[in-house]
Design a protein around this motif. Structure first.
Motif, PDB file in Angstrom:
ATOM      1  N   THR A 109     -26.227  24.855  47.646  1.00 11.20           N
ATOM      2  CA  THR A 109     -24.826  25.216  47.378  1.00 11.20           C
ATOM      3  C   THR A 109     -24.234  26.071  48.482  1.00 11.20           C
ATOM      4  OG1 THR A 109     -25.551  27.125  46.112  1.00 11.20           O
ATOM      5  CG2 THR A 109     -25.057  25.122  44.865  1.00 11.20           C
ATOM      6  N   GLU A 110     -25.043  26.474  49.438  1.00 13.47           N
ATOM      7  CA  GLU A 110     -24.505  27.350  50.481  1.00 13.47           C
ATOM      8  C   GLU A 110     -24.392  26.623  51.807  1.00 13.47           C
ATOM      9  OE1 GLU A 110     -25.405  31.386  50.495  1.00 13.47           O
ATOM     10  OE2 GLU A 110     -26.387  31.343  48.528  1.00 13.47           O
ATOM     11  N   ALA A 111     -23.138  26.336  52.179  1.00 13.10           N
ATOM     12  CA  ALA A 111     -22.883  25.462  53.313  1.00 13.10           C
ATOM     13  C   ALA A 111     -23.375  26.029  54.644  1.00 13.10           C
ATOM     14  CB  ALA A 111     -21.400  25.138  53.400  1.00 13.10           C
ATOM     15  N   HIS A 112     -23.370  27.353  54.798  1.00 11.57           N
ATOM     16  CA  HIS A 112     -23.628  27.873  56.139  1.00 11.57           C
ATOM     17  C   HIS A 112     -25.077  27.704  56.596  1.00 11.57           C
ATOM     18  CE1 HIS A 112     -24.201  31.263  53.388  1.00 11.57           C
ATOM     19  NE2 HIS A 112     -25.118  31.674  54.234  1.00 11.57           N
ATOM     20  N   TYR A 113     -25.989  27.363  55.705  1.00  9.94           N
ATOM     21  CA  TYR A 113     -27.365  27.114  56.150  1.00  9.94           C
ATOM     22  C   TYR A 113     -27.530  25.715  56.737  1.00  9.94           C
ATOM     23  CZ  TYR A 113     -28.740  31.238  53.497  1.00  9.94           C
ATOM     24  OH  TYR A 113     -28.862  32.494  53.024  1.00  9.94           O
ATOM     25  N   TRP A 114     -26.601  24.823  56.386  1.00  9.78           N
ATOM     26  CA  TRP A 114     -26.850  23.408  56.674  1.00  9.78           C
ATOM     27  C   TRP A 114     -26.844  22.994  58.129  1.00  9.78           C
ATOM     28  CZ3 TRP A 114     -29.190  19.692  53.974  1.00  9.78           C
ATOM     29  CH2 TRP A 114     -29.609  20.090  52.708  1.00  9.78           C
ATOM     30  N   PRO A 115     -26.055  23.625  58.993  1.00 11.67           N
ATOM     31  CA  PRO A 115     -26.209  23.246  60.407  1.00 11.67           C
ATOM     32  C   PRO A 115     -27.651  23.415  60.877  1.00 11.67           C
ATOM     33  CG  PRO A 115     -24.220  24.514  60.123  1.00 11.67           C
ATOM     34  CD  PRO A 115     -24.928  24.533  58.793  1.00 11.67           C
ATOM     35  N   PHE A 116     -28.333  24.444  60.401  1.00  9.98           N
ATOM     36  CA  PHE A 116     -29.722  24.664  60.812  1.00  9.98           C
ATOM     37  C   PHE A 116     -30.638  23.607  60.195  1.00  9.98           C
ATOM     38  CE2 PHE A 116     -27.601  28.776  60.917  1.00  9.98           C
ATOM     39  CZ  PHE A 116     -27.863  29.152  62.218  1.00  9.98           C
ATOM     40  N   ILE A 117     -30.448  23.369  58.888  1.00 12.39           N
ATOM     41  CA  ILE A 117     -31.307  22.400  58.206  1.00 12.39           C
ATOM     42  C   ILE A 117     -31.147  21.013  58.833  1.00 12.39           C
ATOM     43  CG2 ILE A 117     -31.794  21.281  55.995  1.00 12.39           C
ATOM     44  CD1 ILE A 117     -30.705  23.854  54.651  1.00 12.39           C
ATOM     45  N   LEU A 118     -29.889  20.625  59.068  1.00 15.68           N
ATOM     46  CA  LEU A 118     -29.642  19.298  59.637  1.00 15.68           C
ATOM     47  C   LEU A 118     -30.218  19.187  61.041  1.00 15.68           C
ATOM     48  CD1 LEU A 118     -25.977  18.808  58.375  1.00 15.68           C
ATOM     49  CD2 LEU A 118     -27.989  17.544  57.599  1.00 15.68           C
ATOM     50  N   THR A 119     -30.075  20.249  61.828  1.00 16.19           N
ATOM     51  CA  THR A 119     -30.632  20.225  63.182  1.00 16.19           C
ATOM     52  C   THR A 119     -32.147  20.085  63.119  1.00 16.19           C
ATOM     53  OG1 THR A 119     -28.863  21.671  63.933  1.00 16.19           O
ATOM     54  CG2 THR A 119     -30.781  21.460  65.372  1.00 16.19           C
ATOM     55  N   PHE A 120     -32.753  20.873  62.245  1.00 15.78           N
ATOM     56  CA  PHE A 120     -34.208  20.789  62.100  1.00 15.78           C
ATOM     57  C   PHE A 120     -34.618  19.357  61.763  1.00 15.78           C
ATOM     58  CE2 PHE A 120     -38.224  20.945  59.905  1.00 15.78           C
ATOM     59  CZ  PHE A 120     -38.962  21.837  60.682  1.00 15.78           C
TER      60      PHE A 120
END
Lengths: 288, 295
Positions: free
Chosen positions: A140-151
């Motif tokens: 539910t927290e959008a700001h983590y997703w750039p990192f997750i997607l990059t990983f």
């Protein structure tokens, strides 16, 4: 001889290209593509004045650039390390294991990531618990997703990219290394003055070709990993998922088609420009 | 070879770093594997884990008690992969062969025709409307095969391989009176078998891992391929509930192994092919190194 391929390309590639007129129409299912009313540029106007446009373009271009930068750096680095170990039995094992994620579909990857990110029972939150940290509601927290997607993107592509750079390293003539050794160059010196310069053309070519596709997002990555959670759209919505939603959920067919046409046209210009540059760097690697 | 202590230390560090990288590559799948072997109550209590502490196979039992859905999806995936790969390689090779021949007069035009499909496309919506409305392929098994048959990247990869075949052999065949098709079959195909095998593997990986075409065009249950089945199970657990009737009497609903059954399904779906593709890895590596740049 080529007739079957030509026919298939006509049906599934060239015929839809004619369908780009849809971008200039107010599409109605009952009228079909040809009979729907012309509306000029209003679909484009609608997209570019909507608040989505900025977000989607930022996500698509920004994330693709991050994937490229991190992916290239890491895979060149790993290829250099493998090159140092050349002849060691383990090199093959390392390569085999790194290649493994390449064979998985994004659906399967989303299962694996869910095991880590699930709020209630995910492995990451358990780890946080052991370390005495607050658990995080990843989905539910959008700001983590750039990192997750990059990983995820780098993780899945690492084996593939490393293969390319490692092959290029193996092709470097041993004479250069011998000459460097005679000149008394240390390991780091050799890497910086011999290996990297020799590798540069292929790195540049790879990077340019990827930049040429900067507007094309990997649909599976952005569709399955965030599990289509609306709260994550801010950082996970990209052109390709937006267009799919326009078709299947919101029904804004004309706007979706206009967005696609923008993507394809700018993409064509970019890849053409990238190709011009590639021809200067490394003639044989050019697409056309 | 004698190596200095610093060089040896360096190598140890490299090995340690590589160990970290390769662990990161397999740990996510270990999580799936471990969860598939964990009971629902353990998951509720301790969450997912990387190592199954108390191995429990109820997840697998639940899936295998009522395997029709899984088997049907397997059937669809196997069929599309086999047919798609076989027909695809023929379509691709027949297009790549003239492209590789310097004496073919329309070579440049054909190359551009193929290449352009990589550079520009009509986008999802026109493609969807053409396939679904104009060609009427919705909910037809053909829609899972036809769109991927002609693939510009594979064709150029094949052309690169074919270009290594000496023209003198082709000319010799022609002097012996063979026509183009006979030459292709008797001279080119035997010489290019490793190349054809490589591209065939790329085709089969693409077909096997595809969920995209099903997502767009398939609504009929009986035509759902494996990957799409998995993607639907991720978003709803209905499938598991449908299997409840297959559970032995007296099983508590709350201990129903939903989570582990889902992961078990995932492993059963990917397991066999993962070994197959892993086994043929060196062919993939060769294809990638040869065609990387053009991809």
């Amino acid at each position: 001889m080529s007739l079957p391929a030509i026919l298939l390309f006509l049906l599934f590639n060239y015929l839809p290209m004619g369908g780009i007129i849809l971008a200039f129409k107010d599409f109605r299912y009952d009228l079909g593509i040809l009979a729907s009313d012309w509306v000029g540029w209003s679909n484009f106007e609608f997209f570019f004045t909507s608040q989505d446009a900025w977000l989607i373009l930022r996500n698509t271009i920004g994330l693709n650039l991050i994937f490229l930068a991190v992916g290239l750096t890491l895979s060149v680095f790993v290829a250099l390390l493998l090159n140092e170990l050349r002849g060691n039995r383990l090199v093959k094992t390392y390569q085999t294991i790194m290649f493994f994620p390449y064979f998985l579909s994004w659906v399967v990857v989303s299962y694996a990531f869910y095991a880590f990110l699930s709020t209630r029972s995910g492995i990451l939150n358990q780890l946080f618990h052991v370390l005495g940290l607050e658990s995080v509601s990843w989905y539910t927290e959008a700001h983590y997703w750039p990192f997750i997607l990059t990983f995820a993107a780098v993780w899945k592509g690492l084996g593939y990219w490393t293969v390319i750079f490692y092959a290029a390293l193996i092709a470097i003539d041993q004479d250069y290394y011998e000459a460097a050794a005679i000149d008394g160059a240390g390991k780091l010196r050799v890497v910086l003055s011999v290996t990297l310069p020799m590798l540069l053309p292929i790195i540049l070519v790879m990077a340019l070709l990827q930049v040429g596709r900067i507007l094309n997002a990997d649909f599976g990555l952005f569709w399955f990993l965030p599990m289509q959670v609306g709260m994550l759209y801010e950082t996970t919505q990209v052109i390709d998922t937006y267009v799919y939603r326009a078709l299947s959920v919101t029904g804004d067919v004309g706007i979706g088609a206009a967005t696609s046409l923008f993507q394809s046209t700018v993409g064509l210009l970019l890849i053409w420009g990238a190709n011009l540059l590639v021809r200067r760097v490394h003639r044989e690697s050019a697409l056309f | 070879m004698v190596s200095s202590p610093t060089a040896r230390l360096g190598r140890i560090f490299i090995h340690l770093f590589m160990l970290l990288i390769v662990s990161l590559c397999i740990i996510p799948l270990m999580a799936v594997f471990s969860t598939s072997l964990t009971s629902e109550s353990d998951i509720a209590q301790h969450g997912y884990s990387l190592i199954p502490l108390r191995p429990d196979t109820t997840g697998y039992e639940l899936v295998l008690k009522n395997p029709q859905t899984l088997l049907r999806a397997y059937g669809v995936s196997i069929l599309t992969t086999l047919v798609g790969t076989l027909v695809g390689i023929v379509v691709g090779a027949l297009c790549a062969w003239p492209l590789s021949r310097p004496d073919y007069p329309h070579r440049k035009k054909l190359a551009f025709f193929v290449m352009f499909t990589m550079l520009f496309n009509g986008g999802l919506i026109p493609t969807y409307l053409v396939t679904a409305n104009l060609l009427q392929l919705k909910d037809n098994i053909l829609v899972l095969i036809l769109p991927y048959l002609a693939n510009a990247w594979f064709i150029f990869l094949l052309r690169t391989f074919f270009q290594t075949i000496p023209m003198s052999l082709v000319e010799a065949a022609r002097i012996d009176g063979a026509d183009e098709f006979l030459t292709f079959r008797k001279v080119v195909v035997p010489l290019a078998t490793p190349a054809l095998a490589t591209v065939a593997l790329f085709y089969s990986l693409q077909y096997w891992n595809d969920w995209y075409l099903a997502l767009l065009y398939i609504n009929t249950e009986s035509l759902v391929p494996l990957q799409y089945l998995l993607s639907r199970m991720m978003s709803n657990l209905d499938f598991i509930s449908q299997n409840v009737s297959a559970m032995p009497a007296g099983v508590n609903m709350s201990s129903l192994p939903r989570e582990s059954a889902r992961m078990a399904m995932c492993l059963l779906a990917i397991g066999p092919m993962l070994f197959v593709f892993g086994y043929f890895q060196k062919y993939f590596v060769r294809g990638i190194t040869l065609g990387a740049v053009k991809g």
